[in-house]
Write a protein that holds these residues in place. Structure first.
Motif, PDB file in Angstrom:
ATOM      1  N   LEU A  81     -45.744 -31.324  37.280  1.00 31.84           N
ATOM      2  CA  LEU A  81     -45.240 -30.055  37.815  1.00 31.84           C
ATOM      3  C   LEU A  81     -44.598 -29.207  36.723  1.00 31.84           C
ATOM      4  N   GLN A  82     -43.896 -29.855  35.806  1.00 33.33           N
ATOM      5  CA  GLN A  82     -43.302 -29.135  34.686  1.00 33.33           C
ATOM      6  C   GLN A  82     -44.382 -28.500  33.820  1.00 33.33           C
ATOM      7  N   LEU A  83     -45.446 -29.240  33.553  1.00 36.30           N
ATOM      8  CA  LEU A  83     -46.548 -28.701  32.756  1.00 36.30           C
ATOM      9  C   LEU A  83     -47.241 -27.552  33.479  1.00 36.30           C
ATOM     10  N   LEU A  84     -47.481 -27.740  34.763  1.00 28.43           N
ATOM     11  CA  LEU A  84     -48.133 -26.692  35.546  1.00 28.43           C
ATOM     12  C   LEU A  84     -47.265 -25.441  35.625  1.00 28.43           C
ATOM     13  N   ASN A  85     -45.964 -25.641  35.687  1.00 30.51           N
ATOM     14  CA  ASN A  85     -45.029 -24.523  35.696  1.00 30.51           C
ATOM     15  C   ASN A  85     -45.082 -23.764  34.370  1.00 30.51           C
ATOM     16  N   SER A  86     -45.127 -24.513  33.270  1.00 37.54           N
ATOM     17  CA  SER A  86     -45.120 -23.883  31.953  1.00 37.54           C
ATOM     18  C   SER A  86     -46.385 -23.078  31.695  1.00 37.54           C
ATOM     19  N   GLU A  87     -47.468 -23.411  32.422  1.00 41.56           N
ATOM     20  CA  GLU A  87     -48.736 -22.724  32.217  1.00 41.56           C
ATOM     21  C   GLU A  87     -49.062 -21.743  33.333  1.00 41.56           C
ATOM     22  N   VAL A 134     -46.952 -23.478  44.615  1.00 39.42           N
ATOM     23  CA  VAL A 134     -48.148 -23.007  43.909  1.00 39.42           C
ATOM     24  C   VAL A 134     -47.955 -21.525  43.604  1.00 39.42           C
ATOM     25  N   HIS A 135     -48.221 -21.157  42.365  1.00 41.59           N
ATOM     26  CA  HIS A 135     -48.042 -19.763  41.945  1.00 41.59           C
ATOM     27  C   HIS A 135     -48.963 -18.834  42.737  1.00 41.59           C
ATOM     28  N   VAL A 174     -47.741 -23.177  38.701  1.00 42.57           N
ATOM     29  CA  VAL A 174     -46.704 -23.545  39.668  1.00 42.57           C
ATOM     30  C   VAL A 174     -45.424 -22.797  39.325  1.00 42.57           C
ATOM     31  N   ASP A 175     -44.664 -22.412  40.340  1.00 39.70           N
ATOM     32  CA  ASP A 175     -43.347 -21.793  40.149  1.00 39.70           C
ATOM     33  C   ASP A 175     -42.269 -22.774  40.596  1.00 39.70           C
TER      34      ASP A 175
END
Length: 250
Positions: free
Chosen positions: A64-70, A83-84, A73-74
């Motif tokens: 989730l942290q990786l998905l947030n950084s890219e 999900v963004h 994900v928010d």
């Protein structure tokens, strides 16, 4: 004579090995977002994701942290992970860039594609049309992405391919909600483009691709305007993006 041994001080610079489980969870969740199984705006609960993927909560938290950084994900303080929801500007900017890249790809493909390459494109068209006939949304999206990638590969320009690969996953995410809407018409446009590539007509191939990607962009933006948008709490936390991370995984 050049020295053949590295200095002992280099021992402290060893690169850590990647964590395979975290990466697999990251990739699985990314695909679930792209396919729409995890919908834009959906609340992501660590325990539920861990159970669904058959892993512990730790790799889910790291993913989730990786998905947030890219930007997939928010993370919202006090609310959790969601999900963004791409803004209209985000989608428009990416689809405009995609149109530029793929228009040039089609032009170059018409100049360089051989009979085997054209045959590959014809087969992908057949797969896409079959997916439309059976209302297979995932099949439509996969065949569409594969055909566009094949055109870029046939261009012979590795830099174009690298850039196109970087935006491919986002394009699939944006295309999924309109795949049924574009349906048969999209594959008719593909077939005309393949015809131009087979003839070696670079200008026609570029024009057809430009018009094709513009129709997709317009369809996506029209679909967004007609769809209700999830409510967005005001405060968002976005961790700093790591340079090169997104392209490295793709």
């Amino acid at each position: 004579m050049q020295p053949t041994e590295l200095p002992t001080s280099m021992a402290a610079r060893r690169i850590d090995r990647p964590v395979p489980l975290r990466e697999r969870v990251y990739q699985s969740m990314q695909e679930l977002i792209i396919s729409g199984h995890l919908a834009a705006g959906q609340h992501l609960v660590e325990s539920e994701l861990a159970e669904m993927l058959g892993v512990s909560r730790q790799p889910v938290r790291e993913a989730l942290q990786l998905l947030n950084s890219e930007g997939w994900v928010d993370l919202r303080p006090g609310y959790g992970a969601f999900v963004h929801v791409p803004t209209e500007a985000e989608a428009d900017e990416l689809l405009v860039v995609r149109a530029l890249l793929e228009t040039e790809s089609a032009r170059l493909a018409a100049l360089h594609a051989d009979a085997a390459g054209v045959a590959r494109l014809r087969e992908l068209c057949r797969q896409g049309e079959a997916a439309v006939a059976t209302d297979d949304i995932e099949g439509m999206v996969e065949a569409n992405a594969a055909l566009h990638r094949c055109v870029t590969e046939l261009s012979g320009n590795r830099v174009l391919l690298d850039f196109a690969t970087q935006v491919d996953r986002r394009v699939r995410w944006y295309y999924t909600p309109i795949a049924r809407q574009r349906g048969k018409k999209s594959w008719q446009e593909h077939a005309k483009m393949v015809d131009a590539i087979e003839r070696g007509d670079a200008e026609a191939a570029a024009r057809i691709m430009r018009e094709h990607t513009e129709r997709t962009r317009k369809s996506y933006l029209d679909q967004r305007k007609s769809a209700a948008q999830p409510e967005q709490p005001p405060a968002l936390v976005r961790t700093r993006r790591r340079p090169g991370t997104a392209s490295a995984r793709r």
